[in-house]
Motif scaffolding. Structure first.
Motif, PDB file in Angstrom:
ATOM      1  N   ALA A 101       0.708  -1.828   0.060  1.00 36.91           N
ATOM      2  CA  ALA A 101       0.110   0.245  -0.083  1.00 36.91           C
ATOM      3  C   ALA A 101       0.789   1.107   0.152  1.00 36.91           C
ATOM      4  O   ALA A 101       2.078   1.303  -0.052  1.00 36.91           O
ATOM      5  N   VAL A 102       0.203   2.758  -0.301  1.00 36.55           N
ATOM      6  CA  VAL A 102       1.441   3.730  -0.723  1.00 36.55           C
ATOM      7  C   VAL A 102      -0.118   4.654   1.037  1.00 36.55           C
ATOM      8  O   VAL A 102      -1.591   4.303   0.662  1.00 36.55           O
ATOM      9  N   VAL A 103       0.394   5.050   2.365  1.00 30.36           N
ATOM     10  CA  VAL A 103      -0.102   5.713   2.539  1.00 30.36           C
ATOM     11  C   VAL A 103      -0.233   6.588   3.166  1.00 30.36           C
ATOM     12  O   VAL A 103       0.868   7.122   3.096  1.00 30.36           O
ATOM     13  N   GLY A 118      -6.921  -7.011   4.689  1.00 29.90           N
ATOM     14  CA  GLY A 118      -7.329  -6.824   3.153  1.00 29.90           C
ATOM     15  C   GLY A 118      -6.044  -7.350   2.626  1.00 29.90           C
ATOM     16  O   GLY A 118      -6.154  -7.682   1.093  1.00 29.90           O
ATOM     17  N   GLY A 119      -4.930  -7.872   2.811  1.00 28.12           N
ATOM     18  CA  GLY A 119      -4.309  -8.522   2.334  1.00 28.12           C
ATOM     19  C   GLY A 119      -2.245  -7.691   2.203  1.00 28.12           C
ATOM     20  O   GLY A 119      -2.079  -8.748   1.402  1.00 28.12           O
ATOM     21  N   ILE A 120      -2.253  -7.165   2.609  1.00 25.51           N
ATOM     22  CA  ILE A 120      -1.105  -5.630   2.452  1.00 25.51           C
ATOM     23  C   ILE A 120      -0.138  -6.306   3.806  1.00 25.51           C
ATOM     24  O   ILE A 120      -0.813  -6.774   4.414  1.00 25.51           O
ATOM     25  N   ARG A 121       1.149  -6.365   2.858  1.00 27.49           N
ATOM     26  CA  ARG A 121       2.116  -7.003   3.751  1.00 27.49           C
ATOM     27  C   ARG A 121       3.293  -5.499   4.018  1.00 27.49           C
ATOM     28  O   ARG A 121       4.295  -6.357   4.932  1.00 27.49           O
ATOM     29  N   GLY A 122       2.928  -5.032   3.210  1.00 25.30           N
ATOM     30  CA  GLY A 122       4.194  -3.429   3.180  1.00 25.30           C
ATOM     31  C   GLY A 122       3.531  -2.149   2.743  1.00 25.30           C
ATOM     32  O   GLY A 122       2.720  -2.131   1.875  1.00 25.30           O
ATOM     33  N   ILE A 123       4.066  -1.076   3.147  1.00 23.34           N
ATOM     34  CA  ILE A 123       3.767  -0.058   2.876  1.00 23.34           C
ATOM     35  C   ILE A 123       5.223   0.713   1.861  1.00 23.34           C
ATOM     36  O   ILE A 123       6.554  -0.189   1.666  1.00 23.34           O
ATOM     37  N   ARG A 124       5.036   1.524  -0.033  1.00 24.84           N
ATOM     38  CA  ARG A 124       5.840   1.770  -0.439  1.00 24.84           C
ATOM     39  C   ARG A 124       5.844   3.353   0.109  1.00 24.84           C
ATOM     40  O   ARG A 124       5.257   3.965  -0.462  1.00 24.84           O
TER      41      ARG A 124
END
Ligand SMILES: O=C(O)c1cc(C(=O)O)oc(=O)c1
Length: 293
Positions: A101-103, A118-124
């Motif tokens: 994701a981008v948060v 929801g299946g997110i495992r990292g942020i960019r």
């Protein structure tokens, strides 16, 4: 270049070739994106490009055509910090996709937990000036310190800012994944200044991974991307447990030099000739980062 009546651009081929190379069972395309559909998931007001829809049905059809089993969907910059398109694609995959994701760095714990669900495992964190207006390192570090357990940070930058980014990267307290190897100039060869600086980063910590992606972006000579193959194969050989591979479909901003996805897959045995290395690149390494639970 293909532009529709609304000025929306298509950056992917409608007719990719079938690759000669057959990936191992369970292979993961660990860098791809979805665009829209915009009627449901509008693009960000700050988007630097406006693509035609490239939704999950198209992505999963390509996955099957190329012989892959799973996708890691990376939130594209055109969707800003609204991750609904990425989450909807993951939900539609029946367990065969996870995401990055981008948060907004001010995101709360509850929202992070919902992204995990929801299946997110990292942020960019994206440092490319042509893609984002700002990249606040202090705020990025603050959110990196309070990610859910097992998450990592994906960073996208260009080789000319690596030195400047080093203190920031060194301070990130979770594993790192570097998009497109930090965009080295592959014409310099495997021992050029960009690759040497990138190897020094890799050698500084054992939890830094990298994506051996985007010959189409990184090799100005074009297909068959010989300079890319020559510069990147030694990196895969020397760091076999830390590399990931992906198509980069639908190839944001590549409308003037759209790559053939089948030809991209055929790069794999050139940079990872050994079947054991291919298995690590395509299955074991991405499974560890994205399907540990
Ligand atoms: O170099 C790019 O234009 C690019 C853009 C995006 C994005 O817009 O998120 O993602 C990528 O992996 C590469």
């Amino acid at each position: 270049m293909s532009i529709d009546r609304e000025g929306r651009i298509r950056s992917w081929t409608l007719d990719p070739s079938r690759p000669r190379y057959a990936p191992p069972a369970g292979a993961i395309d660990a860098h791809c994106h979805v665009f829209g559909p915009a009627a449901q998931f509008p693009f960000s007001a700050k988007a630097k490009y406006l693509p035609q829809d490239a939704g999950p049905e198209m992505l999963f059809a390509l996955r099957d055509r190329l012989g892959f089993a799973r996708n890691v969907i990376v939130q594209a910059s055109c969707h800003g910090t609204d991750n609904r398109a990425t989450l909807a694609a993951i939900a539609q995959s029946g367990g065969a996709a996870r995401g990055v994701a981008v948060v907004d760095p001010a995101i709360g714990e509850g929202e992070l937990a919902a992204l995990h669900e929801g299946g997110i495992r990292g942020i960019r964190f994206n440092f490319l000036k042509r893609l984002v207006d700002d990249a606040p390192k202090d705020k990025f570090l603050e959110v990196a310190r309070r990610l859910p357990a097992g998450w990592h940070v994906v960073v996208y930058f260009e080789a000319d800012i690596l030195a400047e980014l080093r203190p920031f990267l060194d301070a990130i307290p979770v594993p790192l994944v570097i998009d497109h190897m930090g965009r080295p100039d592959v014409r310099q060869g495997p021992d050029g200044a960009d690759m040497r600086a990138f190897r020094a980063l890799l050698d500084s910590r054992d939890d830094i991974h990298f994506k051996v992606t985007c010959p189409d972006r990184l090799d100005p000579a074009g297909a068959p991307w010989d300079d890319f193959a020559r510069a990147v194969a030694p990196l895969v050989a020397d760091y076999p447990d830390r590399c990931l591979w992906g198509t980069d479909w639908p190839h944001p901003n590549m409308q003037d030099a759209i790559p053939d996805d089948g030809a991209l897959v055929d790069m794999i045995p050139r940079i990872a000739p050994d079947p054991a290395a291919q298995r690590k690149l395509l299955v074991d390494n991405p499974m560890r980062l994205y399907w540990a639970d």
